[in-house]
Design a protein around this motif. Structure first.
Motif, PDB file in Angstrom:
ATOM      1  N   VAL A  48       0.847  -1.202   0.000  1.00 14.20           N
ATOM      2  CA  VAL A  48       0.000   0.000   0.000  1.00 14.20           C
ATOM      3  C   VAL A  48       0.882   1.251   0.000  1.00 14.20           C
ATOM      4  O   VAL A  48       0.658   2.190  -0.770  1.00 14.20           O
ATOM      5  CB  VAL A  48      -0.938   0.007   1.232  1.00 14.20           C
ATOM      6  N   HIS A 108       5.073 -11.450  -0.959  1.00 10.96           N
ATOM      7  CA  HIS A 108       3.686 -11.514  -0.488  1.00 10.96           C
ATOM      8  C   HIS A 108       3.002 -12.778  -1.023  1.00 10.96           C
ATOM      9  O   HIS A 108       2.348 -13.515  -0.287  1.00 10.96           O
ATOM     10  CB  HIS A 108       3.008 -10.242  -0.997  1.00 10.96           C
ATOM     11  N   LEU A 132      -4.516  -8.165  -9.127  1.00 14.65           N
ATOM     12  CA  LEU A 132      -3.614  -7.052  -8.853  1.00 14.65           C
ATOM     13  C   LEU A 132      -2.266  -7.277  -9.512  1.00 14.65           C
ATOM     14  O   LEU A 132      -1.658  -6.352 -10.047  1.00 14.65           O
ATOM     15  CB  LEU A 132      -3.417  -6.878  -7.341  1.00 14.65           C
ATOM     16  N   LEU A 214     -10.719  -9.849   2.340  1.00 13.32           N
ATOM     17  CA  LEU A 214     -10.056 -10.217   3.598  1.00 13.32           C
ATOM     18  C   LEU A 214     -11.011 -10.149   4.786  1.00 13.32           C
ATOM     19  O   LEU A 214     -10.802 -10.778   5.814  1.00 13.32           O
ATOM     20  CB  LEU A 214      -8.919  -9.234   3.887  1.00 13.32           C
ATOM     21  N   HIS A 218     -10.752 -13.031   7.426  1.00 19.26           N
ATOM     22  CA  HIS A 218      -9.630 -12.423   8.172  1.00 19.26           C
ATOM     23  C   HIS A 218      -8.299 -12.966   7.667  1.00 19.26           C
ATOM     24  O   HIS A 218      -8.272 -13.928   6.913  1.00 19.26           O
ATOM     25  CB  HIS A 218      -9.740 -12.696   9.676  1.00 19.26           C
TER      26      HIS A 218
HETATM   27  C1  HEM Z   1      -0.197  -4.018  -4.863  1.00 18.88           C
HETATM   28  C2  HEM Z   1      -0.846  -5.086  -4.694  1.00 18.88           C
HETATM   29  C3  HEM Z   1      -1.307  -5.642  -3.351  1.00 18.88           C
HETATM   30  C4  HEM Z   1      -1.657  -4.977  -2.203  1.00 18.88           C
HETATM   31  C5  HEM Z   1      -1.694  -3.468  -1.965  1.00 18.88           C
HETATM   32  C6  HEM Z   1      -2.003  -5.994  -1.244  1.00 18.88           C
HETATM   33  C7  HEM Z   1      -2.396  -5.744   0.064  1.00 18.88           C
HETATM   34  C8  HEM Z   1      -2.684  -6.696   1.022  1.00 18.88           C
HETATM   35  C9  HEM Z   1      -2.900  -6.468   2.413  1.00 18.88           C
HETATM   36  C10 HEM Z   1      -2.851  -5.078   3.115  1.00 18.88           C
HETATM   37  C11 HEM Z   1      -3.123  -7.664   3.019  1.00 18.88           C
HETATM   38  C12 HEM Z   1      -3.340  -7.949   4.535  1.00 18.88           C
HETATM   39  C13 HEM Z   1      -2.019  -8.011   5.269  1.00 18.88           C
HETATM   40  C14 HEM Z   1      -1.108  -9.154   4.831  1.00 18.88           C
HETATM   41  O1  HEM Z   1      -1.442 -10.318   5.046  1.00 18.88           O
HETATM   42  O2  HEM Z   1      -0.052  -8.864   4.219  1.00 18.88           O
HETATM   43  C15 HEM Z   1      -3.091  -8.673   1.992  1.00 18.88           C
HETATM   44  C16 HEM Z   1      -3.296 -10.044   2.192  1.00 18.88           C
HETATM   45  C17 HEM Z   1      -3.210 -11.027   1.211  1.00 18.88           C
HETATM   46  N1  HEM Z   1      -2.834 -10.833  -0.120  1.00 18.88           N
HETATM   47 FE1  HEM Z   1      -2.387  -9.055  -0.949  1.00 18.88          FE
HETATM   48  N2  HEM Z   1      -1.874  -7.235  -1.817  1.00 18.88           N
HETATM   49  C18 HEM Z   1      -1.452  -7.064  -3.109  1.00 18.88           C
HETATM   50  C19 HEM Z   1      -1.182  -8.054  -4.049  1.00 18.88           C
HETATM   51  C20 HEM Z   1      -1.385  -9.427  -3.849  1.00 18.88           C
HETATM   52  C21 HEM Z   1      -1.027 -10.469  -4.774  1.00 18.88           C
HETATM   53  C22 HEM Z   1      -0.362 -10.243  -6.148  1.00 18.88           C
HETATM   54  C23 HEM Z   1      -1.370 -11.658  -4.204  1.00 18.88           C
HETATM   55  C24 HEM Z   1      -1.196 -13.060  -4.767  1.00 18.88           C
HETATM   56  C25 HEM Z   1      -1.883 -13.538  -5.711  1.00 18.88           C
HETATM   57  C26 HEM Z   1      -1.965 -11.370  -2.919  1.00 18.88           C
HETATM   58  C27 HEM Z   1      -2.459 -12.314  -2.047  1.00 18.88           C
HETATM   59  C28 HEM Z   1      -2.812 -12.072  -0.742  1.00 18.88           C
HETATM   60  C29 HEM Z   1      -3.208 -13.097   0.209  1.00 18.88           C
HETATM   61  C30 HEM Z   1      -3.345 -14.606  -0.068  1.00 18.88           C
HETATM   62  C31 HEM Z   1      -3.458 -12.438   1.418  1.00 18.88           C
HETATM   63  C32 HEM Z   1      -3.911 -13.075   2.730  1.00 18.88           C
HETATM   64  C33 HEM Z   1      -2.738 -13.360   3.611  1.00 18.88           C
HETATM   65  C34 HEM Z   1      -3.193 -14.088   4.844  1.00 18.88           C
HETATM   66  O3  HEM Z   1      -4.404 -14.274   5.021  1.00 18.88           O
HETATM   67  O4  HEM Z   1      -2.327 -14.479   5.603  1.00 18.88           O
HETATM   68  N3  HEM Z   1      -1.936 -10.006  -2.732  1.00 18.88           N
HETATM   69  N4  HEM Z   1      -2.808  -8.057   0.775  1.00 18.88           N
END
Ligand code: HEM
Ligand code: FES
Lengths: 404, 186
Positions: A48, A108, A132, A214, A218
């Motif tokens: 972010v 991530h 994304l 989310l 959660h």
């Molecule tokens: C610029 C792009 C993105 C932003 C701003 C973003 C932001 C976030 C945020 C704030 C969270 C919650 C905190 C955390 O667990 O880190 C999250 C969780 C998550 N994101 Fe992203 N994300 C992005 C891209 C992606 C991508 C490319 C993937 C994979 C395909 C992804 C998969 C996930 C998953 C699976 C979670 C859940 C993690 C958990 O439950 O432990 N995200 N994301």
């Protein structure tokens, strides 16, 4: 019927009209985060912050950039870099952030894969995350066109040619995308539009969707434990903060998150001031020339793994393998047949699958960077086969996995 | 009941109007992305073929694309049957001469200098008399037939018309039409 009373304070005035207290609770103080997570869960927040850096630096670049094939190169390399006060700062921030954002995205993603955060109700988080990833890839590519250097031009040529679909010879489609027979003014203008308006809008919408996804499941935790958030929140609110498995998102968890963001920003600005070179390709400091290909064309590092999957095959098979690599990560929640949502280290064969996939993608990345000569061609070929093989094997090895 | 069916009708009526509007808007958007008429108005390029030297590649320009012109030396013509295509494993002798354009007594290779793989410009190596594409390692012989993949076919030949010692690019003469019909070029 809405009924308004004379406000007792500014906050009360706002509360009556916007329910700010309720919003604050829903979004922050009563949005619950498990205690059992580590710094890898701060990657989302770092993304972010990096997106915000891209937005702000982009706005300042936009004030001097000229989307015209005759002016673009100089507007960037001369006007912004040497005439505009601190123009270099915005350019370096923008370039470094565009590169580093992919490093963080990959961390991530692999965090999510390692902890199984893409299943048991978290499928939409994963899918919106992958959307994304696609949107960021398109954003990075369109931005790369704008300085109109040699790499801009030839990357534009090669990537738009992918849409001819090999033997399908959809040259009409390629010309439609370009608005010309070759990348030229129409091409630069439309990619400029995509880069500064349409794709950023899509990204903002997708971030909203990602966060919305989310909300109900959660975030996951280090043990993949299924937490009853309502019960734990009650415990917390009743005063048993030590016994509860969750904490408030703000300010409690945010404090931890921002600590990691702080460390990241120190690293980030170290790169911006002292080590920005990696984010700027030297070949792109030559103006675009449609009659001369640079001796060696390669994409930015974050596209190398998928580029290497394209390269060792003949056109058609290469395109199919490439298309496969682009979309297959979307299918992860459905190809993983195991009921376990625990770290990969406790999942038998999947543990090896995880590390094999990570290492294979690093090898593909390295092979994508070197010129197409032996033995790199052969190594790349087998790494590409391994990539495809691992995905084919995934449903079988996860099906055999014992429930833990 | 009466009310809800009226609402149903209004919903459908709106759907129909919106549907027509959406199709129209999509069509307009598609057409807006099309190349402009000024871009499409075929550029014609005329080349004076008497000016070229043997085994020396000259790059001309047509519609923004590089055009390779390579006058064949007697030696290049003689060794043609020695070239083996990596794709078919056969000698390329049959195809070879058909890809060349005969003007006066000389044979010329005239082709679009964009690799048929993904569009990089291959470089000519006069010593080995072949083209090497640095992007993914594709190779072509001296008549721009593929020697080494990934390129799926030889370099494409632009539409041309022979006019005495001149060659007009962008116009389809009988020799070009024949090449197209026989599948020598796309
Ligand atoms: C610029 C792009 C993105 C932003 C701003 C973003 C932001 C976030 C945020 C704030 C969270 C919650 C905190 C955390 O667990 O880190 C999250 C969780 C998550 N994101 Fe992203 N994300 C992005 C891209 C992606 C991508 C490319 C993937 C994979 C395909 C992804 C998969 C996930 C998953 C699976 C979670 C859940 C993690 C958990 O439950 O432990 N995200 N994301
Ligand atoms: S573009 Fe020439 S080999 Fe790929």
């Amino acid at each position: 019927m809405a009924h308004f009373t004379k406000a007792t304070s500014v906050k009360d005035w706002l509360n009556q009209r916007l329910a700010v207290e309720k919003v604050e609770k829903v979004m922050m103080s009563e949005y619950w985060i498990p205690k059992n997570i580590n710094f890898l869960w701060a990657m989302g927040m770092i993304l972010v912050v990096t997106f915000a850096l891209l937005l702000v630096s982009g706005i300042f670049l936009l004030m001097y950039y000229q989307p015209n094939v005759n002016l673009a190169f100089d507007s960037v390399n001369y006007t912004i870099m040497s005439e505009v006060d601190f123009g270099w700062l915005w350019r370096h921030v923008h370039g470094v952030a565009a590169s580093v954002v992919f490093l963080i995205i990959y961390i991530h993603m692999f965090t999510g894969i390692y902890y199984g955060s893409y299943k048991k109700g978290r499928e939409m988080i994963w899918i919106s995350g992958m959307l994304l990833f696609v949107a960021f890839s398109a954003e990075a590519f369109s931005g790369y066109m704008l300085p109109w250097g040699q790499m801009s031009y030839w990357a534009g040529m090669v990537i738009t040619n992918l849409f001819s679909g090999g033997s399908l010879h959809a040259d009409g489609l390629v010309e439609w995308i370009r608005g010309d027979y070759v990348p030229a003014q129409a091409f630069l203008n439309r990619f400029f539009m995509l880069h500064v308006l349409l794709i950023p809008l899509a990204i903002i919408g997708l971030i909203g969707l990602h966060f919305g996804a989310l909300r109900i499941p959660h975030v996951n935790n280090q043990d993949g434990e299924e937490i009853d958030f309502d019960a734990e929140a009650k415990k917390y609110l009743a005063g048993d903060k030590a016994g509860s498995k969750v904490i408030r998102f703000a300010n409690d968890f945010m404090a931890k998150d921002m600590m990691v963001v702080g460390v990241y920003l120190v690293f980030f600005f170290y790169l911006v001031f002292y080590n920005y070179g990696f984010a700027m390709d030297p070949v792109n400091f030559d103006p675009a020339n449609g009659l001369k290909t640079p001796t060696h064309i390669y994409p930015e590092w974050y596209f190398l793994w998928s580029y290497e999957i394209l390269r060792p095959f003949s056109t058609n098979i290469g395109l199919i393998a490439f298309a496969f690599a682009q979309v297959i990560f979307f299918a992860l929640p459905f190809l993983d047949k195991s009921p376990n949502t625990v770290p990969a280290s406790r999942r038998g064969l999947f543990k090896y699958w995880f590390w094999a996939m990570l290492i294979d993608m690093i090898i593909l990345t390295a092979m994508g960077k070197v010129p197409p000569v032996e033995p790199f061609g052969t190594i790349g070929f087998y790494a590409a086969l391994t990539f495809i093989g691992l995905w084919i094997a995934l449903p079988f090895i996860t099906k055999m996995e014992k429930k833990v | 009941m009466k009310n809800s069916s009226r609402r149903g009708f209004m919903g459908k009526a709106f759907g129909a109007v919106a549907g027509v509007g959406a199709v129209g808007a999509l069509y307009a958007m598609k057409k807006t992305w099309d190349p402009l008429p000024s871009v499409k108005a075929a550029g014609f390029t005329t080349l004076d073929m008497s000016a070229y030297k043997e085994n020396e590649l000259v790059v001309e320009k047509w519609r923004g694309k590089p055009i390779f012109v390579l006058k064949q030396s007697q030696e290049m013509l003689d060794t043609e049957n020695k070239n083996i295509s990596q794709i078919t494993g056969k000698t390329t002798a049959g195809m070879d001469k058909k890809r060349l354009i005969k003007i006066g007594d000389a044979h010329y290779l005239v082709c679009i200098g964009l690799c048929t793989h993904l569009g990089c410009i291959p470089g000519y190596r006069p010593e080995t008399k072949d083209f090497l594409c640095a992007c993914h390692g594709g190779m072509y012989d001296d008549t721009a037939m593929v020697k080494k993949s990934p390129p799926p076919r030889g370099l494409d030949i632009p539409p041309f018309k022979i006019d005495g010692m001149k060659l007009v690019l962008g116009e389809e003469g009988p020799e070009y039409k024949k090449m197209k019909e026989t599948g020598i070029t796309l």
